[in-house]
Write a protein that holds these residues in place. Structure first.
Motif, PDB file in Angstrom:
ATOM      1  N   PHE A  11      30.638  -8.082  26.244  1.00  0.00           N
ATOM      2  CA  PHE A  11      30.397  -6.743  26.793  1.00  0.00           C
ATOM      3  C   PHE A  11      29.911  -5.825  25.671  1.00  0.00           C
ATOM      4  CE2 PHE A  11      31.807  -2.546  28.360  1.00  0.00           C
ATOM      5  CZ  PHE A  11      31.208  -2.572  29.609  1.00  0.00           C
ATOM      6  N   PRO A  12      28.885  -4.977  25.951  1.00  0.00           N
ATOM      7  CA  PRO A  12      28.426  -4.055  24.906  1.00  0.00           C
ATOM      8  C   PRO A  12      29.610  -3.241  24.382  1.00  0.00           C
ATOM      9  CG  PRO A  12      27.053  -3.894  26.867  1.00  0.00           C
ATOM     10  CD  PRO A  12      28.181  -4.809  27.214  1.00  0.00           C
ATOM     11  N   ASP A  13      29.765  -3.162  23.130  1.00  0.00           N
ATOM     12  CA  ASP A  13      30.853  -2.472  22.392  1.00  0.00           C
ATOM     13  C   ASP A  13      32.244  -3.116  22.628  1.00  0.00           C
ATOM     14  OD1 ASP A  13      32.477  -1.261  24.342  1.00  0.00           O
ATOM     15  OD2 ASP A  13      31.720   0.746  24.040  1.00  0.00           O
ATOM     16  N   ASN A  14      32.258  -4.238  23.332  1.00  0.00           N
ATOM     17  CA  ASN A  14      33.449  -5.091  23.446  1.00  0.00           C
ATOM     18  C   ASN A  14      34.620  -4.588  24.284  1.00  0.00           C
ATOM     19  OD1 ASN A  14      32.682  -6.139  20.199  1.00  0.00           O
ATOM     20  ND2 ASN A  14      32.597  -7.455  21.981  1.00  0.00           N
ATOM     21  N   TRP A  15      34.629  -3.321  24.687  1.00  0.00           N
ATOM     22  CA  TRP A  15      35.791  -2.855  25.454  1.00  0.00           C
ATOM     23  C   TRP A  15      35.371  -2.497  26.868  1.00  0.00           C
ATOM     24  CZ3 TRP A  15      40.514  -3.744  23.707  1.00  0.00           C
ATOM     25  CH2 TRP A  15      40.675  -3.940  22.332  1.00  0.00           C
ATOM     26  N   SER A  16      35.787  -3.325  27.830  1.00  0.00           N
ATOM     27  CA  SER A  16      35.395  -3.128  29.217  1.00  0.00           C
ATOM     28  C   SER A  16      36.562  -2.514  29.988  1.00  0.00           C
ATOM     29  CB  SER A  16      35.025  -4.474  29.833  1.00  0.00           C
ATOM     30  OG  SER A  16      34.844  -4.325  31.218  1.00  0.00           O
ATOM     31  N   ALA A  17      36.211  -1.629  30.919  1.00  0.00           N
ATOM     32  CA  ALA A  17      37.253  -1.010  31.744  1.00  0.00           C
ATOM     33  C   ALA A  17      37.687  -1.941  32.869  1.00  0.00           C
ATOM     34  CB  ALA A  17      36.739   0.303  32.317  1.00  0.00           C
ATOM     35  N   MET A  18      37.072  -3.134  32.921  1.00  0.00           N
ATOM     36  CA  MET A  18      37.443  -4.088  33.973  1.00  0.00           C
ATOM     37  C   MET A  18      38.486  -5.063  33.430  1.00  0.00           C
ATOM     38  SD  MET A  18      34.935  -6.772  35.884  1.00  0.00           S
ATOM     39  CE  MET A  18      35.421  -8.489  36.026  1.00  0.00           C
ATOM     40  N   ALA A  19      39.549  -5.249  34.178  1.00  0.00           N
ATOM     41  CA  ALA A  19      40.557  -6.221  33.769  1.00  0.00           C
ATOM     42  C   ALA A  19      40.014  -7.619  34.007  1.00  0.00           C
ATOM     43  CB  ALA A  19      41.824  -6.009  34.584  1.00  0.00           C
ATOM     44  N   PRO A  20      40.454  -8.603  33.219  1.00  0.00           N
ATOM     45  CA  PRO A  20      39.996  -9.971  33.487  1.00  0.00           C
ATOM     46  C   PRO A  20      40.273 -10.330  34.941  1.00  0.00           C
ATOM     47  CG  PRO A  20      41.605  -9.909  31.675  1.00  0.00           C
ATOM     48  CD  PRO A  20      41.392  -8.507  32.120  1.00  0.00           C
ATOM     49  N   ALA A  21      39.281 -10.968  35.610  1.00  0.00           N
ATOM     50  CA  ALA A  21      39.448 -11.220  37.041  1.00  0.00           C
ATOM     51  C   ALA A  21      39.549 -12.706  37.353  1.00  0.00           C
ATOM     52  CB  ALA A  21      38.288 -10.605  37.810  1.00  0.00           C
ATOM     53  N   ILE A  22      39.190 -13.550  36.377  1.00  0.00           N
ATOM     54  CA  ILE A  22      39.133 -14.983  36.662  1.00  0.00           C
ATOM     55  C   ILE A  22      39.946 -15.770  35.651  1.00  0.00           C
ATOM     56  CG2 ILE A  22      37.546 -16.947  36.587  1.00  0.00           C
ATOM     57  CD1 ILE A  22      35.648 -15.362  38.132  1.00  0.00           C
ATOM     58  N   TYR A  23      40.841 -16.585  36.148  1.00  0.00           N
ATOM     59  CA  TYR A  23      41.700 -17.381  35.264  1.00  0.00           C
ATOM     60  C   TYR A  23      41.613 -18.866  35.550  1.00  0.00           C
ATOM     61  CZ  TYR A  23      43.918 -12.851  34.396  1.00  0.00           C
ATOM     62  OH  TYR A  23      44.157 -11.549  34.061  1.00  0.00           O
ATOM     63  N   GLY A  24      40.961 -19.241  36.633  1.00  0.00           N
ATOM     64  CA  GLY A  24      41.006 -20.630  37.102  1.00  0.00           C
ATOM     65  C   GLY A  24      42.003 -20.703  38.243  1.00  0.00           C
ATOM     66  N   ASP A  25      41.696 -21.515  39.248  1.00  0.00           N
ATOM     67  CA  ASP A  25      42.525 -21.616  40.454  1.00  0.00           C
ATOM     68  C   ASP A  25      42.674 -20.273  41.163  1.00  0.00           C
ATOM     69  OD1 ASP A  25      43.003 -24.293  40.595  1.00  0.00           O
ATOM     70  OD2 ASP A  25      44.769 -24.222  39.288  1.00  0.00           O
ATOM     71  N   ASP A  26      41.650 -19.433  41.056  1.00  0.00           N
ATOM     72  CA  ASP A  26      41.732 -18.100  41.658  1.00  0.00           C
ATOM     73  C   ASP A  26      41.484 -18.146  43.161  1.00  0.00           C
ATOM     74  OD1 ASP A  26      41.421 -16.459  38.926  1.00  0.00           O
ATOM     75  OD2 ASP A  26      40.029 -18.121  38.969  1.00  0.00           O
ATOM     76  N   VAL A  27      40.740 -19.161  43.596  1.00  0.00           N
ATOM     77  CA  VAL A  27      40.444 -19.281  45.026  1.00  0.00           C
ATOM     78  C   VAL A  27      40.706 -20.723  45.456  1.00  0.00           C
ATOM     79  CG1 VAL A  27      38.666 -17.494  45.237  1.00  0.00           C
ATOM     80  CG2 VAL A  27      38.033 -19.751  44.435  1.00  0.00           C
ATOM     81  N   ASP A  28      40.856 -20.898  46.753  1.00  0.00           N
ATOM     82  CA  ASP A  28      40.982 -22.236  47.331  1.00  0.00           C
ATOM     83  C   ASP A  28      39.662 -22.517  48.011  1.00  0.00           C
ATOM     84  OD1 ASP A  28      42.861 -24.130  47.271  1.00  0.00           O
ATOM     85  OD2 ASP A  28      44.299 -23.063  48.570  1.00  0.00           O
ATOM     86  N   TYR A  29      38.792 -23.312  47.402  1.00  0.00           N
ATOM     87  CA  TYR A  29      37.472 -23.486  47.983  1.00  0.00           C
ATOM     88  C   TYR A  29      37.526 -24.249  49.296  1.00  0.00           C
ATOM     89  CZ  TYR A  29      34.757 -21.688  44.060  1.00  0.00           C
ATOM     90  OH  TYR A  29      34.164 -20.884  43.132  1.00  0.00           O
ATOM     91  N   ALA A  30      36.797 -23.726  50.287  1.00  0.00           N
ATOM     92  CA  ALA A  30      36.778 -24.357  51.596  1.00  0.00           C
ATOM     93  C   ALA A  30      36.150 -25.743  51.504  1.00  0.00           C
ATOM     94  CB  ALA A  30      36.012 -23.486  52.581  1.00  0.00           C
ATOM     95  N   ASP A  31      35.197 -25.941  50.572  1.00  0.00           N
ATOM     96  CA  ASP A  31      34.513 -27.238  50.512  1.00  0.00           C
ATOM     97  C   ASP A  31      35.210 -28.230  49.564  1.00  0.00           C
ATOM     98  OD1 ASP A  31      33.856 -26.338  48.009  1.00  0.00           O
ATOM     99  OD2 ASP A  31      31.684 -26.369  48.311  1.00  0.00           O
ATOM    100  N   GLY A  32      36.401 -27.871  49.068  1.00  0.00           N
ATOM    101  CA  GLY A  32      37.178 -28.818  48.284  1.00  0.00           C
ATOM    102  C   GLY A  32      36.813 -28.876  46.808  1.00  0.00           C
ATOM    103  N   THR A  33      35.799 -28.116  46.370  1.00  0.00           N
ATOM    104  CA  THR A  33      35.439 -28.096  44.948  1.00  0.00           C
ATOM    105  C   THR A  33      36.615 -27.573  44.131  1.00  0.00           C
ATOM    106  OG1 THR A  33      33.181 -27.567  45.572  1.00  0.00           O
ATOM    107  CG2 THR A  33      33.762 -27.178  43.284  1.00  0.00           C
ATOM    108  N   GLU A  34      36.817 -28.165  42.946  1.00  0.00           N
ATOM    109  CA  GLU A  34      37.926 -27.714  42.109  1.00  0.00           C
ATOM    110  C   GLU A  34      37.592 -26.346  41.510  1.00  0.00           C
ATOM    111  OE1 GLU A  34      40.587 -29.087  38.354  1.00  0.00           O
ATOM    112  OE2 GLU A  34      38.984 -30.432  38.996  1.00  0.00           O
ATOM    113  N   ALA A  35      38.508 -25.396  41.650  1.00  0.00           N
ATOM    114  CA  ALA A  35      38.201 -24.017  41.250  1.00  0.00           C
ATOM    115  C   ALA A  35      38.600 -23.755  39.802  1.00  0.00           C
ATOM    116  CB  ALA A  35      38.896 -23.045  42.198  1.00  0.00           C
ATOM    117  N   THR A  36      37.927 -24.446  38.855  1.00  0.00           N
ATOM    118  CA  THR A  36      38.182 -24.131  37.450  1.00  0.00           C
ATOM    119  C   THR A  36      37.572 -22.763  37.161  1.00  0.00           C
ATOM    120  OG1 THR A  36      36.099 -25.131  36.800  1.00  0.00           O
ATOM    121  CG2 THR A  36      38.020 -26.558  36.785  1.00  0.00           C
ATOM    122  N   ALA A  37      38.004 -22.132  36.064  1.00  0.00           N
ATOM    123  CA  ALA A  37      37.480 -20.801  35.736  1.00  0.00           C
ATOM    124  C   ALA A  37      35.956 -20.856  35.601  1.00  0.00           C
ATOM    125  CB  ALA A  37      38.119 -20.303  34.447  1.00  0.00           C
ATOM    126  N   GLU A  38      35.444 -21.884  34.930  1.00  0.00           N
ATOM    127  CA  GLU A  38      33.989 -22.000  34.735  1.00  0.00           C
ATOM    128  C   GLU A  38      33.254 -22.139  36.056  1.00  0.00           C
ATOM    129  OE1 GLU A  38      32.290 -24.565  31.939  1.00  0.00           O
ATOM    130  OE2 GLU A  38      32.827 -23.092  30.393  1.00  0.00           O
TER     131      GLU A  38
END
Ligand code: HEC
Length: 262
Positions: free
Chosen positions: A179-206
């Motif tokens: 992020f420009p200047d490194n400090w974002s007002a957005m909290a981290p939103a993705i950690y891995g396993d954040d969603v349960d994919y309907a199509d069965g794909t493994e929900a890694t953070a990447e």
């Protein structure tokens, strides 16, 4: 002349590579391989559907997609939901109708609502806003040569938070490497396993980060595939024209050209 041009191009290249570091927050934007890259690339329908799910379940808590109508979700080339699924999806959102001065379930012609979180930008065209010349890669040369652009930046951004936070005037900022200047007002939103994919794909953070980035690329450029197709057709026509002109030219000049002695 040619030498001069080469030198200019080389200087631009070096500058471009240099500012790739300087322009962003200093972090390195990962060169993810998206299926829509390159002249033959196309959107992966399943990926766009997963990205839509991520946006719906996570990002929409704060961000809007104000330029995207629900009906686009069932158009070919995009997530291509069935007409029925798109109508049901739209109806799961509430929009404010000025005519009845009240909230009602959204219809296909409505647009996604605006975000509600203070300072959270609309994401419809974010993938374009962060690509190319004003993007994270300085002069945009990285985009030209390596295909690193908006979607790569968004996916990397989502994956580049550390645990560091700071508070300034009552607002929390979260450390992010790209992020420009490194400090974002957005909290981290993705950690891995954040969603349960309907199509069965493994929900890694990447996986989650790339899926939502691909979806945001589509929302910014829904006609990408049609544009590429139109490009191929015009190149085909131009090639055919070149061949025709070549033979026409030969024919026209044939009487005036001396025959070669054998
Ligand atoms: C808790 C609210 C919240 C959630 C959830 C959230 N964001 Fe954000 N987002 C923000 C805020 C606030 C900003 C503005 C950051 C700033 O300018 O300092 C932001 C900024 C961004 C940016 C712009 C970064 C830039 O370079 O300017 C992108 C891209 C983004 N968010 C994507 C996402 C995606 C994708 C998701 C879902 C996976 C998501 N956000 C979830 C609040 C949120």
């Amino acid at each position: 002349m040619f030498k001069k041009l080469t030198i200019t191009a080389l200087t631009a290249l070096t500058l471009g590579a240099g500012s790739a570091q300087a322009a962003g927050g200093g972090g390195h934007v990962t060169d993810f391989d998206f299926p829509f890259e390159g002249p033959f690339g196309t959107y992966d329908q399943a990926q766009l559907q997963r990205g839509l799910q991520v946006f719906t379940e996570i990002c929409s808590a704060c961000h809007g997609l104000e330029l995207l109508p629900f009906r686009a979700l069932s158009e070919p080339g995009g997530p291509a939901l069935s007409e029925q699924a798109m109508r049901e999806y739209a109806a799961s959102w509430e929009v404010f109708d000025e005519e009845i001065d009240d909230w009602r379930p959204a219809k296909p012609v409505d647009y996604f609502p605006a975000g509600t979180y203070p300072g959270a930008p609309d994401l419809t065209v974010m993938a374009k806003a962060r690509s190319g010349f004003h993007g994270p890669n300085g002069l945009g040369l990285n985009q030209l040569f390596k295909g690193i652009g908006g979607p790569e930046y968004i996916a990397t951004y989502l994956l580049s938070f550390s645990d560091e936070t700071k508070e300034e005037a009552g607002t929390f900022y979260y450390y992010n490497e790209v992020f420009p200047d490194n400090w974002s007002a957005m909290a981290p939103a993705i950690y891995g396993d954040d969603v349960d994919y309907a199509d069965g794909t493994e929900a890694t953070a990447e996986q989650v980060a790339q899926d939502v980035a691909a979806f945001l690329m589509w929302s910014a450029e829904p006609k990408l595939m049609q544009r590429k197709q139109a490009g191929f057709i015009s190149i085909g026509i131009l090639l055919a024209l070149t061949v025709l002109l070549y033979f026409t030219n030969k024919r026209l000049w044939a009487p005036y050209k001396p025959k070669k002695e054998i």
